[in-house]
Design an enzyme around this catalytic site. Structure first.
Site, PDB file in Angstrom:
ATOM      1  N   GLY A  45       0.810  -1.227   0.054  1.00  0.00           N
ATOM      2  CA  GLY A  45       0.023  -0.016   0.200  1.00  0.00           C
ATOM      3  C   GLY A  45       0.744   1.163   0.063  1.00  0.00           C
ATOM      4  CG  PHE A  46       4.283   1.359  -0.809  1.00  0.00           C
ATOM      5  CD1 PHE A  46       5.380   0.799   0.074  1.00  0.00           C
ATOM      6  CD2 PHE A  46       4.038   0.969  -1.918  1.00  0.00           C
ATOM      7  CE1 PHE A  46       5.897  -0.224  -0.343  1.00  0.00           C
ATOM      8  CE2 PHE A  46       4.676  -0.447  -2.495  1.00  0.00           C
ATOM      9  CZ  PHE A  46       5.581  -0.647  -1.690  1.00  0.00           C
ATOM     10  N   GLY A  77       1.619  -6.545   3.930  1.00  0.00           N
ATOM     11  CA  GLY A  77       2.643  -7.248   3.274  1.00  0.00           C
ATOM     12  C   GLY A  77       4.030  -7.152   4.518  1.00  0.00           C
ATOM     13  N   GLY A 130       8.709   0.958   8.886  1.00  0.00           N
ATOM     14  CA  GLY A 130       8.058   0.950   7.769  1.00  0.00           C
ATOM     15  C   GLY A 130       8.621   2.014   6.950  1.00  0.00           C
ATOM     16  CD  GLU A 131       5.803   5.573   6.851  1.00  0.00           C
ATOM     17  OE1 GLU A 131       5.155   6.506   6.008  1.00  0.00           O
ATOM     18  OE2 GLU A 131       5.405   5.356   7.941  1.00  0.00           O
TER      19      GLU A 131
HETATM   20 MO1  MOS Z   1       2.547   5.068   5.229  1.00  0.00          MO
HETATM   21  S1  MOS Z   1       2.698   6.730   3.980  1.00  0.00           S
HETATM   22  O1  MOS Z   1       2.397   6.146   6.518  1.00  0.00           O
HETATM   23  O2  MOS Z   1       1.111   4.177   4.806  1.00  0.00           O
END
Ligand code: MOS
Length: 735
Positions: free
Chosen positions: A259-260, A489, A683-684
């Site tokens: 998704g991102f 994911g 995640g980021e």
């Molecule tokens: Mo991420 S851009 O916070 O789903």
């Protein structure tokens, strides 16, 4: 890859003895547990939103506006309806009125067209092919109006939003940057640009919707199997539009193929599928965006024009930092990206300012894309720091160390576990930075000019509220953990099982985690790198409550829920993750083609709950950052208002062949201020700083300072023929 966990030898005194007694320290947290849903996925047994088994589905396909602004005058569906397989064509004249709400979700609610690519009709058919062909045959007539679609720094209509995403101050000022610039020995004043970028998760946005006219009281009127990062956000939005109770909209996200951020909130297609289902009660309707439609209907990252001014002493000590951002939003709905926020805490300097100005254009609605704000903002700041290193003659690693703040330079709060310096030092040693000749264009290997670059990473520690977890004992005994979170994911299902096992004191194999269903206890969005922290605290609380109420032998049927309080440390500390990115890059002397040769990221992210899934997140972020550095660029044709690079042939994302050697490592730590797991978020941060490290390495290889991302070969062509690496090899493309 070997097991990479360099010891953090400079223990923060806050951590020593500061680890709470009840911290999770047993076996399951920190173990390399394989992804629990992996076997289902690799066997093709994991049914994604478009594939959930249903009886006799219909298929919907979207018709998009071909004008950037205006009104729909006519929708001629006659030809489409001639097909026996086309069931109906929905447009603004024949759908029910929805309650007011998010303008992006007001699908087919009027004849107004706010951007090219907007949904203007929906074709429902018995096969996906008939729906798509029907959409092609729908004739839409427009009254066109003038539109604005070009982002310009000199746009007279730029405005300051009230806040930037999600709730940061738009502008900040400390002291006087102008004064610092006047008195500084070295002044840097450069403008950097970053392009529009579009999320391209492997699974396009998709939904299977079913409307139940005959639903009994307490039963859902609408069920949606949706590819989403938040089942509750979708249920809340749609129930609001339909004026239903939230429980009357049942959303499931069984599996999500990435998704991102683009699946972090509902988009128009969720509403379009709902309208199609409502028009065909009892019939499930499947709708998937095509890859091309995703470039208009799933959010994207704004382009930015960023002026960075640095005032420094001759030794590189910063006196002033000014970061002014110009970016865009959609006239239909504001999304103000928080591009300059990282600059507020990265480096010490007494005088500082940040600002954001927006152009509201007649374009598709921008939204979240992995590290919105930090990714483009740190690209500019970290390219500027590299230029300051060049101008002062201070090593780029040393320059950052020299400007390390003791407290948050804008809020004055103490940092919690800030380990940027350790990341830089560990990374420099591991990467072999000491051998680097600081001068550009010195190193040639065969047909390649070779350079190295470094940049810092950072990402805020977010904890979301509104989470409840349930733990119950089932036959076995086994332990069922339920929370309406989303595993997009990332491995969230696996990691929450580890956290639960640890808190329960049972083997991880005895825990069953249930996510992705709005009928489960509420959960925050899988976004902001906050999932493990936000959901994990709820899971730990529920597991502990079970043991408190029932001891260690809770009977089958025992069940508890827990909703954690807010973390008070967020008020008293400036909490962020940090990292250092190192890149070695070659530029081909004949073609100008830049290729990354190796990358290293060293991260301080708190405790890593699962090294296997964490490594995937970190290197995934780094690969996406490499894409931002060299490849990814959406090109908007302002004359028509849309993005023309709307497929993977023209919008280039980094693939395996672009990344020959990549390594992500992390400091061994436990963030006692974060949560019982000691974990922040992963995640980021991998995408942050990477593009700058790539651009800085490209400068070091060639002497060409590219300030406009991505660093494509055409932007590298102005090589200095006096560079030693070229002078000695005169048969270069640049000569
Ligand atoms: Mo991420 S851009 O916070 O789903």
């Amino acid at each position: 890859m070997s097991d990479p966990q360099p010891k953090d030898d400079q223990q923060d005194p806050q951590t020593d003895g500061g680890v709470p007694e009840e911290a999770l320290r047993t076996d399951a947290v920190g173990a390399r547990v394989a992804r629990v849903e992996g076997p289902l996925k690799v066997r093709g047994r994991a049914a994604y939103a478009y594939e959930v088994p249903v009886e006799a589905p219909l298929y919907a396909h979207l018709v998009q506006s071909t004008v950037a602004r205006g009104r729909v005058r006519t929708v001629d569906a006659d030809e489409a309806l001639r097909s026996d397989d086309v069931v109906s064509v929905l447009d603004h004249t024949n759908v029910p009125t929805l309650a007011d709400g998010d303008a992006e979700l007001a699908v087919l609610q009027s004849d107004a067209v706010a951007f090219r690519g907007q949904v203007v009709a929906v074709v429902v058919a018995r096969t996906p092919e008939a729906a798509r062909e029907g959409a092609r045959l729908v004739r839409v007539g427009y009254d066109m109006q003038e539109h604005r679609a070009e982002l310009r720094a000199d746009d007279p209509e730029l405005y300051a939003p009230e806040k930037v995403n999600p709730a940061f101050e738009t502008d900040t000022t400390v002291g006087s940057v102008e004064t610092a610039l006047e008195s500084a020995a070295v002044v840097l004043d450069e403008t950097y640009t970053t392009p529009y970028e579009h999320n391209n998760p492997m699974e396009p946005h998709a939904v299977t919707a079913c409307w139940h006219d005959d639903a009994a009281p307490g039963e859902p009127r609408l069920t949606l199997d949706a590819s989403t990062q938040s089942v509750h956000a979708v249920a809340t939005a749609l129930s609001g539009l339909l004026e239903l109770e939230p429980e009357q909209v049942h959303v499931r996200s069984p599996f999500v193929g990435g998704g991102f951020g683009s699946k972090g909130m509902p988009h128009a297609h969720d509403v379009a599928a709902t309208l199609a289902a409502r028009a065909n009660p009892g019939r499930p309707v499947r709708l998937a965006l095509t890859r091309q439609q995703m470039f208009a209907l799933a959010g994207y990252r704004t382009a930015t024009i960023q002026r960075v001014r640095l005032a420094a002493q001759a030794d590189g000590t910063l006196l002033g930092i000014d970061h002014q951002v110009v970016e865009q939003t959609s006239a239909l709905k504001e999304f103000a990206e928080q591009t300059a926020i990282a600059t507020r805490h990265m480096y010490a300097a007494p005088d500082r300012a940040t600002s954001h100005r927006l152009a509201a254009l007649d374009v598709a609605v921008p939204s979240w894309m992995r590290a919105p704000g930090e990714m483009p903002g740190m690209a500019a700041l970290e390219m500027a720091m590299d230029e300051l290193a060049e101008r002062t003659g201070v090593d780029p690693v040393e320059l950052r160390v020299r400007n390390e703040p003791q407290v948050d330079p804008e809020s004055g709060l103490p940092f919690g576990h800030r380990r940027l310096v350790q990341c830089l030092r560990v990374g420099a040693a591991r990467f072999g930075w000491a051998d680097r000749d600081p001068r550009p264009g010195r190193r040639r290997e065969g047909d390649w000019l070779v350079g190295t670059g470094v940049a810092a990473s950072t990402y805020p520690f977010y904890v979301q509220g509104g989470n409840t977890a349930r733990v119950e004992v089932t036959q076995g005994p086994r332990y069922r953990v339920s929370i309406g979170a989303a595993d997009i994911g990332t491995g969230a299902t696996t990691v929450l099982g580890q956290i639960a096992a640890d808190a329960l004191g049972v083997p991880v194999g005895l825990v069953d985690v249930h996510l992705g269903d709005s009928s489960l206890p509420p959960a925050s969005v899988a976004g902001g790198s906050s999932g493990t922290s936000s959901w994990g605290r709820a899971v730990v609380g529920a597991a502990r409550a079970l043991r408190e109420h029932h001891g260690d032998d809770a009977p089958v049927g025992a069940k508890v829920e827990h909703s954690p309080d807010d973390n008070p440390n967020l008020e008293t500390h400036s909490l962020h993750s940090f990292g250092a990115q190192f890149v070695e890059l070659g530029v081909n002397v004949w073609t100008g083609e830049p290729r990354v040769r190796r990358m290293l990221g060293v991260f301080s992210v708190g405790r890593v709950v699962n090294p296997t899934t964490a490594r995937s997140q970190l290197i995934g972020g780094m690969v996406m950052g490499l894409g931002g550095g060299l490849l990814e660029e959406s090109v908007r044709d302002a004359r028509f208002g849309h993005v023309v690079t709307q497929d993977l042939a023209s919008y280039h994302v980094a693939a395996h062949a672009d990344v020959p050697a990549i390594e992500a490592v992390w400091l061994d730590e436990h963030d006692s201020l974060a949560n019982p797991m000691g974990a922040r978020g992963i995640g980021e941060i991998g995408i942050v700083g990477t593009a700058a490290a790539v651009a800085n390495a490209a400068w070091h290889a060639t002497g060409s300072r590219v300030r406009d991302l991505p660093v494509t070969l055409d932007r590298l062509l102005d090589l200095d023929p006096d560079l030693p690496a070229l002078r000695d090899h005169p048969a270069s493309f640049a000569l």
